[in-house]
Design an enzyme around this catalytic site. Structure first.
Site: not given
Ligand code: NAD
Length: 508
Positions: A161, A185, A188, A238, A293, A393
């Site tokens: 997000f 994808k 959401e 994450s 991040c 985090e």
């Molecule tokens: P998230 O892991 O909750 O979601 C990321 C994506 O995965 C979304 O599209 C979501 O719909 C999907 N998703 C969520 N839970 C899922 C599950 N159980 N099974 C399958 N798909 C699932 O992450 P977020 O809250 O959207 O973003 C924040 C996180 O992203 C933080 O941890 C941040 O550090 C990380 N991030 C990392 C980088 C990097 O380059 N390392 C860059 C940006 C964000």
């Protein structure tokens, strides 16, 4: 443009649906999720959640589009990437408005995001050069060898997000330019920027079906992950989800790069310029409400610099203007959801009990009582490993300070943390900075630079639990990820010299 983003308008609420085969496609899954306005706390629309069948439809369309796209001349693909570059450039403000409306970040911050995403399209404009292979003449008598790189087929990007435009551009630019068909994808929570990108990609001349957007939750991700026609998955999000996606995807024989969470330390040595270090810490910790991040979440103060540094940070925090991202002058917007705001606040509320000192309590900010998902900035001092506010985090506007006595102690702390996304050192001592660059076990390092996000012609990626996979994202490693090598050995002999020879071929 609005009409292009919204497939259906029912009363005042917009509905965001999928983009398959070059157009919006209504969802028939019967499932959807809310799109919040983080600044007001109200629901501003709904986003469709794809069923497995809808995912299958997108994969089928992408698969069908792939053969002619991969056969499209490099000069034509280059031309299209240049056109996309111009279209995104002209739509910077439209994209930024969508980001602010759904994510909550300020307009200047959103414009920065678009700019850093656009870099990747600019990089992909050089695709003809990037895909150059190798050639060795006469490796044996009348025998030559060449190596080419070919696209994989249908590839998928799953994005978080916090950068709803930039992270998709990290992936889609190189994936498409290399000749793949791509399915995005998006998160959401803020899905509309991906729909504007889809429209711009169509206008640029990318054939229908080469770029698709499927919205949804775990159901969509699971199907994409398991679909036999999906060849590769780029994930950013994450750590627990990144790890699970890497494990399942690779087990099924797919190529996966899965970028996870972060806990970025900024080491401040006693000789650092205090004002510069404090400016950097405040900008990197609270920009985008800490939902980056590459945000700095831990300041490691070495020796006697701790007290003056904490005072300088505190003084600057008092001047940060928190408010709706769309209003001029505000520097920090709300968090993404009420649930996330409450989770972040719980770290601040528990900090005293854990033994940390709450220097500034962001939960006391007047806007944290409003309907929007606001929180003020927080500063926690005397933080130590083993405290939840250090180990986890937090992903919000909370900066923690760990005090150490020596550089070695600081380095050991950074290296012991399971995450290794980004880090920074602030010092005037070139020798120590160079030693830090050599010793630190982190993928992206800043020397007097607090947010060292690599430019698009390098690649982005952390170490340890911040990245699962072998290749970093975008840049040269992105090209490698989205292609596979083929080596061709060829002979054009004089037919009169041909003979049967059952021996293993040798170089002669
Ligand atoms: P998230 O892991 O909750 O979601 C990321 C994506 O995965 C979304 O599209 C979501 O719909 C999907 N998703 C969520 N839970 C899922 C599950 N159980 N099974 C399958 N798909 C699932 O992450 P977020 O809250 O959207 O973003 C924040 C996180 O992203 C933080 O941890 C941040 O550090 C990380 N991030 C990392 C980088 C990097 O380059 N390392 C860059 C940006 C964000």
């Amino acid at each position: 443009m609005k009409a292009l983003l919204v497939a259906e308008e029912s009363s005042a609420l917009k509905t965001v649906t999928h983009w398959i085969g070059g157009r919006t496609v209504p969802s028939c899954s019967g499932r959807s999720g809310p799109i919040w306005d983080p600044a007001t706390g109200e629901v501003q629309g709904r986003v469709a959640f794809a069923s497995a069948e809808e995912v299958d439809q997108a994969v089928a369309v992408a698969r069908q589009a792939f053969p002619s796209w991969r056969a499209t001349a490099l000069s034509k693909r280059t031309d299209i990437m240049f056109r996309l570059r111009e279209l995104v450039d002209r739509n910077r403000r439209n994209l930024a408005d969508l980001l602010t409306r759904e994510h909550g970040k300020t307009i200047p911050d959103a414009l920065g995001e678009v700019s850093r995403g656009l870099e990747n399209i600019e990089f992909a404009c050089g695709i003809a050069n990037l895909l150059k292979g190798g050639f060795s003449e006469q490796i044996s008598r009348n025998v030559d060898v060449c190596q080419t790189r070919q696209p994989l087929g249908v590839v998928v990007g799953i994005t978080p997000f916090n950068f709803p435009a930039m992270v998709p551009m990290w992936m889609l630019a190189n994936a498409i330019a290399c000749g793949n068909a791509f399915i995005l994808k998006p998160s959401e929570k803020d899905p509309s920027a991906s729909m504007l990108l889809a429209e711009l990609i169509r206008q640029a001349g990318v054939p229908d079906g080469v770029f698709n957007v499927v919205h949804g939750d775990r159901v969509a991700v699971d199907r994409l992950l398991r679909h036999p026609d999906v060849k590769a998955i780029s994930f950013v999000g994450s750590t627990p989800v990144a790890k699970a996606i890497y494990q399942t995807g690779t087990q099924l024989g797919k190529r996966v790069q899965a970028l996870g969470g972060a806990k970025n330390h900024m080491l401040v040595l006693p000789d650092a310029d205090i004002d510069m270090a404090a400016d950097a810490a405040v900008s990197a910790a609270y920009g985008s409400a800490g939902e980056r991040c590459m945000a700095i979440s831990v300041v490691v103060a070495v020796g006697g610099i701790a007290d003056p540094l904490v005072s300088a940070i505190k003084e600057r925090m008092a001047r940060i203007r928190v408010g709706p991202g769309a209003e001029d002058g505000n520097e920090m917007g709300p968090l993404i959801t009420g649930e996330h705001r409450d989770r972040v606040a719980s770290y601040v509320r528990n900090a005293n009990q854990e033994g940390a000192k709450v220097v500034v309590d962001g939960t006391a900010h007047p806007l944290s009582q409003s309907a929007g998902f606001f929180l003020g900035t927080s500063l926690l001092d005397n933080v130590k490993p083993g405290m939840r506010c250090y180990d986890d985090e937090i992903f919000g506007p909370v900066l923690t300070v760990v005090r150490v006595q020596t550089y070695d102690e600081g380095l050991a702390l950074v290296n012991a943390h399971p995450m290794g996304n980004g880090t920074a050192i602030f010092t005037r001592d070139g020798g120590t900075a160079r030693q830090f660059q050599f010793d630190v076990e982190v993928g992206m390092v800043g020397i007097n630079v607090p947010v060292p996000v690599p430019v698009s012609y390098y690649s982005f990626g952390g170490w340890k639990a911040s990245l699962f996979g072998d290749l970093h994202m975008y840049g040269p490693e992105g090209i490698q990820f989205y292609t596979r090598a083929k080596v061709v050995t060829s002979r054009w002999p004089d037919p009169s010299t041909s003979q049967v020879d059952l021996g293993f071929p040798q170089l002669k």
